[in-house]
Write a protein that holds these residues in place. Structure first.
Motif, short mmCIF file in Angstrom:
data_model
loop_
_atom_site.label_atom_id
_atom_site.label_comp_id
_atom_site.label_asym_id
_atom_site.label_seq_id
_atom_site.Cartn_x
_atom_site.Cartn_y
_atom_site.Cartn_z
N UNK A 227 1.49 -5.67 -2.34
CA UNK A 227 1.61 -5.22 -0.95
C UNK A 227 2.75 -5.94 -0.23
N UNK A 228 2.85 -7.25 -0.46
CA UNK A 228 3.89 -8.04 0.20
C UNK A 228 5.29 -7.61 -0.25
N UNK A 229 5.45 -7.42 -1.54
CA UNK A 229 6.76 -7.01 -2.08
C UNK A 229 7.16 -5.64 -1.54
N UNK A 230 6.19 -4.74 -1.48
CA UNK A 230 6.49 -3.40 -0.97
C UNK A 230 6.93 -3.47 0.48
N UNK A 231 6.24 -4.29 1.26
CA UNK A 231 6.59 -4.42 2.67
C UNK A 231 8.02 -4.96 2.82
N UNK A 232 8.33 -6.04 2.11
CA UNK A 232 9.65 -6.66 2.22
C UNK A 232 10.75 -5.71 1.77
N UNK A 233 10.45 -4.88 0.76
CA UNK A 233 11.43 -3.90 0.28
C UNK A 233 11.67 -2.80 1.31
N UNK A 234 10.58 -2.31 1.92
CA UNK A 234 10.70 -1.21 2.89
C UNK A 234 11.20 -1.67 4.25
N UNK A 235 10.82 -2.90 4.65
CA UNK A 235 11.14 -3.40 6.00
C UNK A 235 11.74 -4.81 5.92
N UNK A 236 12.89 -4.95 5.28
CA UNK A 236 13.46 -6.29 5.04
C UNK A 236 13.77 -7.08 6.30
N UNK A 237 14.12 -6.38 7.39
CA UNK A 237 14.48 -7.09 8.62
C UNK A 237 13.33 -7.28 9.58
N UNK B 200 1.10 2.92 8.39
CA UNK B 200 1.16 2.49 7.00
C UNK B 200 1.81 1.11 6.90
N UNK B 201 2.83 0.91 7.70
CA UNK B 201 3.51 -0.39 7.76
C UNK B 201 2.52 -1.48 8.16
N UNK B 202 1.71 -1.20 9.20
CA UNK B 202 0.72 -2.17 9.65
C UNK B 202 -0.39 -2.36 8.62
N UNK B 203 -0.70 -1.29 7.91
CA UNK B 203 -1.77 -1.38 6.92
C UNK B 203 -1.35 -2.27 5.75
N UNK B 204 -0.06 -2.27 5.41
CA UNK B 204 0.43 -3.13 4.32
C UNK B 204 0.24 -4.60 4.66
N UNK B 205 0.48 -4.95 5.92
CA UNK B 205 0.27 -6.33 6.36
C UNK B 205 -1.20 -6.71 6.20
N UNK B 206 -2.07 -5.80 6.63
CA UNK B 206 -3.50 -6.05 6.51
C UNK B 206 -3.95 -6.10 5.06
N UNK B 207 -3.39 -5.24 4.23
CA UNK B 207 -3.74 -5.23 2.82
C UNK B 207 -3.36 -6.55 2.15
N UNK B 208 -2.16 -7.05 2.47
CA UNK B 208 -1.73 -8.33 1.90
C UNK B 208 -2.67 -9.45 2.32
N UNK B 209 -3.00 -9.47 3.60
CA UNK B 209 -3.89 -10.52 4.12
C UNK B 209 -5.29 -10.42 3.52
N UNK B 210 -5.85 -9.21 3.51
CA UNK B 210 -7.22 -9.02 3.00
C UNK B 210 -7.32 -9.36 1.52
N UNK B 211 -6.35 -8.91 0.74
CA UNK B 211 -6.38 -9.20 -0.69
C UNK B 211 -6.21 -10.69 -0.96
N UNK B 212 -5.38 -11.34 -0.16
CA UNK B 212 -5.21 -12.78 -0.32
C UNK B 212 -6.52 -13.51 0.01
N UNK B 213 -7.17 -13.09 1.08
CA UNK B 213 -8.44 -13.69 1.49
C UNK B 213 -9.51 -13.50 0.42
N UNK B 214 -9.45 -12.37 -0.26
CA UNK B 214 -10.44 -12.06 -1.30
C UNK B 214 -10.05 -12.63 -2.67
N UNK B 215 -8.92 -13.33 -2.74
CA UNK B 215 -8.49 -13.91 -4.01
C UNK B 215 -7.86 -12.91 -4.95
#
Length: 282
Positions: free
Chosen positions: A106-116, A83-98
């Motif tokens: 997705x980015x905010x959720x990732x930073x909140x869950x995995x700040x370090x 799920x952690x890896x999927x969030x990275x992909x979701x952020x990238x894919x959504x950004x690519x798609x505008x």
């Protein structure tokens, strides 16, 4: 008339009606059963399989299908490593798609869950870029611009060694210049309306918070104007003196000098002024 035959027919009709009523729920259950079984089968799909399917779709250029696959994985196996890896992909894919709102989520959720986590730098970068691409023109509210500044600033401060920092710093200069430009626009409006105190507050923000932008020269001149109009001559002289010291060849300084000179004054810095202290603190 054969009443016995009629009674028998009536009973038979009632019997068939009862069968139809009883069969209806069974048919509905049978129709829904396939979907339920499909859902159960989907829930049993291992996360690594879903992840690899998402990667394969992404490699094939099927970005929408890939996005849906990673969303599915995130819902079925929240907080897992996949799920952690999927969030990275979701952020990238959504950004690519505008899809900037979805990217930010997705980015905010990732930073909140995995700040370090090391990927948090990339997530902050994508969030900043998403805000950056939505920045409005200078005549409109700059809430999105401030959010872009926040994301890029957090990236630079938390991950100074990140490969994304150089571009983030460049974008941050553009963002700050726009924020300063907005303050100048509002300040000039107040100046024209002779609301000098409100104008001074706007120009002060530029001098204190956006001193490295191209707007600071004009801000110092406008402070000279506003303070002089209020009769606060020492602050007007200080603004002009600081302007001349830092930008001696500026047309804004020549205008400030001319304004004071007409009233019999010259630029003169008061070291106790907030304007003087603001520049000495940099």
């Amino acid at each position: 008339m054969d009443t016995g035959s009629e009674a028998s027919g009536t009973k038979g009709m009632k019997f068939f009606l009862r069968l139809a009523v009883l069969a209806a729920p069974l048919l509905l259950a049978a129709c829904g059963g396939k979907d339920d079984l499909d859902d159960l089968a989907l829930n049993d799909t291992p996360p690594e399989v879903l992840f690899n399917e998402g990667l394969a779709l992404r490699a094939q250029g099927k970005l929408r299908d890939s996005t849906e696959k990673f969303e599915e994985l995130d819902k079925l196996y929240p907080y897992s490593e996949y799920s952690k890896k999927s969030l990275v992909n979701l952020a990238y894919l959504n950004y690519t798609r505008g899809k900037y709102t979805e990217t930010i989520t997705a980015a905010k959720r990732f930073v909140t869950l995995y700040p370090g986590d090391g990927d948090s730098a990339y997530m902050l970068y994508l969030a900043g870029q998403s805000y950056f691409r939505q920045m409005p023109d200078i005549t409109r509210d700059q809430a999105v611009t401030r959010k872009a500044a926040g994301a890029f600033t957090e990236l630079v401060q938390r991950f100074p060694e990140s490969e994304y920092v150089p571009d983030a710093e460049q974008k941050l200069r553009i963002v700050k210049d726009q924020l300063a430009g907005k303050e100048m626009q509002v300040g000039r409006y107040y100046l024209e309306k002779r609301n000098y105190v409100a104008a001074i507050n706007r120009f002060k923000t530029v001098v204190v918070d956006f001193q490295t932008t191209r707007h600071v020269e004009e801000a110092l001149f406008r402070l000279t104007e506003a303070y002089y109009a209020l009769g606060v001559v020492n602050e007007a002289q200080t603004a002009a003196a600081v302007l001349g010291h830092n930008y001696p060849d500026s047309q804004w300084y020549k205008d400030a000098y001319s304004l004071l000179n007409k009233g019999g004054y010259q630029p003169s810095e008061d070291s106790g002024s907030w304007i003087s202290r603001a520049f000495k603190s940099i």
